[in-house]
Write an enzyme that holds these catalytic residues in place. Structure first.
Site, PDB file in Angstrom:
ATOM      1  N   HIS A   1      -5.394   9.639   0.298  1.00 20.34           N
ATOM      2  CA  HIS A   1      -5.579   8.544   1.207  1.00 20.34           C
ATOM      3  C   HIS A   1      -5.948   8.758   2.894  1.00 20.34           C
ATOM      4  O   HIS A   1      -5.600   9.197   3.814  1.00 20.34           O
ATOM      5  CB  HIS A   1      -4.072   8.276   1.883  1.00 20.34           C
ATOM      6  CG  HIS A   1      -3.985   7.115   2.624  1.00 20.34           C
ATOM      7  ND1 HIS A   1      -3.464   7.102   3.840  1.00 20.34           N
ATOM      8  CD2 HIS A   1      -3.397   5.537   2.303  1.00 20.34           C
ATOM      9  CE1 HIS A   1      -3.575   5.151   4.825  1.00 20.34           C
ATOM     10  NE2 HIS A   1      -3.471   5.124   3.433  1.00 20.34           N
TER      11      HIS A   1
ATOM     12  N   ASP B   1       1.094  -1.049  -0.316  1.00 16.52           N
ATOM     13  CA  ASP B   1       0.154   0.096   0.237  1.00 16.52           C
ATOM     14  C   ASP B   1       0.622   1.464  -0.397  1.00 16.52           C
ATOM     15  O   ASP B   1       2.345   1.526   0.460  1.00 16.52           O
ATOM     16  CB  ASP B   1      -0.789   0.025   1.447  1.00 16.52           C
ATOM     17  CG  ASP B   1      -1.985  -0.881   1.212  1.00 16.52           C
ATOM     18  OD1 ASP B   1      -1.612  -2.124   0.127  1.00 16.52           O
ATOM     19  OD2 ASP B   1      -2.926  -0.858   2.299  1.00 16.52           O
ATOM     20  N   ASP B   2      -0.004   2.420  -0.785  1.00 18.68           N
ATOM     21  CA  ASP B   2       0.779   3.463   0.168  1.00 18.68           C
ATOM     22  C   ASP B   2       1.580   4.633  -1.502  1.00 18.68           C
ATOM     23  O   ASP B   2       1.827   5.214  -1.738  1.00 18.68           O
ATOM     24  CB  ASP B   2       1.263   4.334   1.536  1.00 18.68           C
ATOM     25  CG  ASP B   2       0.010   3.835   2.498  1.00 18.68           C
ATOM     26  OD1 ASP B   2      -1.480   3.582   2.073  1.00 18.68           O
ATOM     27  OD2 ASP B   2       0.469   4.158   3.485  1.00 18.68           O
TER      28      ASP B   2
ATOM     29  N   TYR C   1      -6.832   2.909   5.821  1.00 21.26           N
ATOM     30  CA  TYR C   1      -7.097   2.189   7.589  1.00 21.26           C
ATOM     31  C   TYR C   1      -8.443   1.298   7.171  1.00 21.26           C
ATOM     32  O   TYR C   1      -8.681   0.523   8.075  1.00 21.26           O
ATOM     33  CB  TYR C   1      -7.310   3.154   7.956  1.00 21.26           C
ATOM     34  CG  TYR C   1      -6.803   4.555   7.638  1.00 21.26           C
ATOM     35  CD1 TYR C   1      -5.925   4.804   8.354  1.00 21.26           C
ATOM     36  CD2 TYR C   1      -7.441   6.425   7.213  1.00 21.26           C
ATOM     37  CE1 TYR C   1      -4.916   6.378   7.846  1.00 21.26           C
ATOM     38  CE2 TYR C   1      -6.703   7.099   6.817  1.00 21.26           C
ATOM     39  CZ  TYR C   1      -5.515   7.071   7.637  1.00 21.26           C
ATOM     40  OH  TYR C   1      -4.390   7.972   6.851  1.00 21.26           O
TER      41      TYR C   1
ATOM     42  N   HIS D   1       3.494  -2.460   3.680  1.00 18.03           N
ATOM     43  CA  HIS D   1       3.571  -0.958   2.570  1.00 18.03           C
ATOM     44  C   HIS D   1       4.915  -0.717   2.388  1.00 18.03           C
ATOM     45  O   HIS D   1       6.145  -0.762   2.665  1.00 18.03           O
ATOM     46  CB  HIS D   1       3.479  -0.252   3.511  1.00 18.03           C
ATOM     47  CG  HIS D   1       1.872   0.404   4.310  1.00 18.03           C
ATOM     48  ND1 HIS D   1       1.459  -0.944   5.281  1.00 18.03           N
ATOM     49  CD2 HIS D   1       1.250   0.705   4.115  1.00 18.03           C
ATOM     50  CE1 HIS D   1       0.523  -0.764   5.705  1.00 18.03           C
ATOM     51  NE2 HIS D   1       0.268   0.257   5.237  1.00 18.03           N
TER      52      HIS D   1
END
Length: 263
Positions: free
Chosen positions: A130, A74-75, A167, A219
Site C-alpha cells: 500500500h 479496499d485494503d 490513495y 474499506h
C-alpha cells in the site's frame, strides 16, 4: 485426463505463481517476498476448474439499461471481511475486493481470499504494501503489483484483471506498468470517507448519493463500514439499483492501463 495425470496437473498449477507528482525516487527498503503456502489437492482441483471455466462468471447484466452500481472494498482482507461476506451472501450481492498482498499473506493461509473468489466476487490488485505507486521506481512498482498478483493466483487460481492504485495516486508511469501487467486502473466517483468517519450511518448516507454507473469506495478493514452495509444496500435497492462487480458494470473486462471512475 488419465487418473495418473491429474496429480501432475495439480502440481503444475501449484507452481504457477490523479495526480501530478515529483520525479519518482528509489524506494528506501525492498518489499519483503511473499510467503509460500502449501495448498491441499482439493483446493487445487477447484482452482483448476475455476481457470478452465473462466472467472469471474458474469451474470450478464445490461448496465446500459439498468441502474447499476459497483461496491468496491479496499485494503483487506481483514478481521471484518468474513462478516461482510456473510452479509453479501445473504443478500445475493456481488462486489469487487481490491486486496493488499501483505494482508492476503497474513490471512491464515489465504482462507478469506479464497472465499471471496468462491462466493463469486471480483478480486483486484491493490499493491503489496500500500505505498503511493507514483513515488516508486519502475522496478519497485512492478514488484508491488507482481507479488500481489502471484500470491492471489497461487491461492485462488484467479488472474486479476483490475487494480486500484493506493490513495488513487497514478500517473503516466503507473498507467504504463499496469498496461504491461494487464490491469485496468479502477478509481471511484463516490467516496464514503469511511476511513475518516467511522460511523455506520454516515457511511451509509454517503453511499446513498450514488448515481447509475457509480463506483463506490469502501474499506472492509473497518468494522463501522461493514456495519453500514445492510442499511446501504437497503437504501440503494429501494432506489432500484442493481449491485454488480466492476467488470459487470462495464459489461466486459476493462482495458489494461486505462483509468476508470464510473460507467
Amino acid at each position: 485426463m488419465r487418473i495418473w495425470a491429474l496429480p501432475l496437473a495439480l502440481l503444475t498449477l501449484a507452481g504457477c505463481v490523479t495526480q501530478s507528482v515529483p520525479r519518482r525516487q528509489q524506494p528506501r527498503s525492498p518489499v519483503a517476498p511473499f510467503r509460500i503456502f502449501v495448498v491441499d489437492p482439493l483446493t487445487l482441483a477447484r482452482q483448476l476448474a475455476s481457470i478452465q471455466a473462466g472467472w469471474p462468471r458474469s451474470r450478464k447484466f445490461d448496465c446500459a439499461r439498468l441502474k447499476c452500481v459497483a461496491l468496491t472494498f479496499d485494503d483487506g482482507p481483514g478481521r471484518y471481511t468474513a462478516k461482510l461476506l456473510d452479509i453479501l451472501r445473504r443478500r445475493d450481492v456481488r462486489a469487487t475486493f481490491f486486496v493488499v498482498g501483505q494482508m492476503v499473506a497474513a490471512d491464515k493461509g489465504g482462507r478469506t481470499v479464497r472465499r471471496i473468489a468462491d462466493d463469486g466476487h471480483e478480486l483486484g490488485n491493490h499493491s503489496w504494501s500500500h505505498p503511493s505507486l507514483t513515488g516508486l521506481s519502475q522496478q519497485e512498482l512492478k514488484r508491488q503489483l507482481k507479488y500481489t498478483e502471484n500470491i492471489v493466483q497461487r491461492l485462488t487460481g484467479v488472474r486479476m484483471r483490475v487494480m486500484r492504485p493506493p490513495y488513487g495516486a497514478t500517473d503516466d508511469d503507473v498507467a504504463a506498468e499496469t498496461r504491461r501487467e494487464g490491469l485496468a486502473q479502477i478509481l471511484w466517483n463516490v467516496d464514503t470517507l469511511d476511513w475518516r468517519d467511522r460511523v455506520a450511518s454516515i457511511v451509509a448516507k454517503r453511499a446513498g448519493q450514488a448515481k447509475p454507473g457509480s463506483i463506490i469506495l469502501l474499506h472492509d478493514i473497518h468494522g463501522s463500514t461493514v456495519d453500514a452495509v445492510p442499511a446501504m444496500l437497503d437504501a440503494l435497492a429501494k432506489k432500484g439499483y442493481t449491485f454488480v462487480t466492476v467488470s459487470e458494470l462495464y459489461g466486459k473486462t476493462p482495458a489494461p492501463g486505462r483509468r476508470y471512475t464510473e460507467r
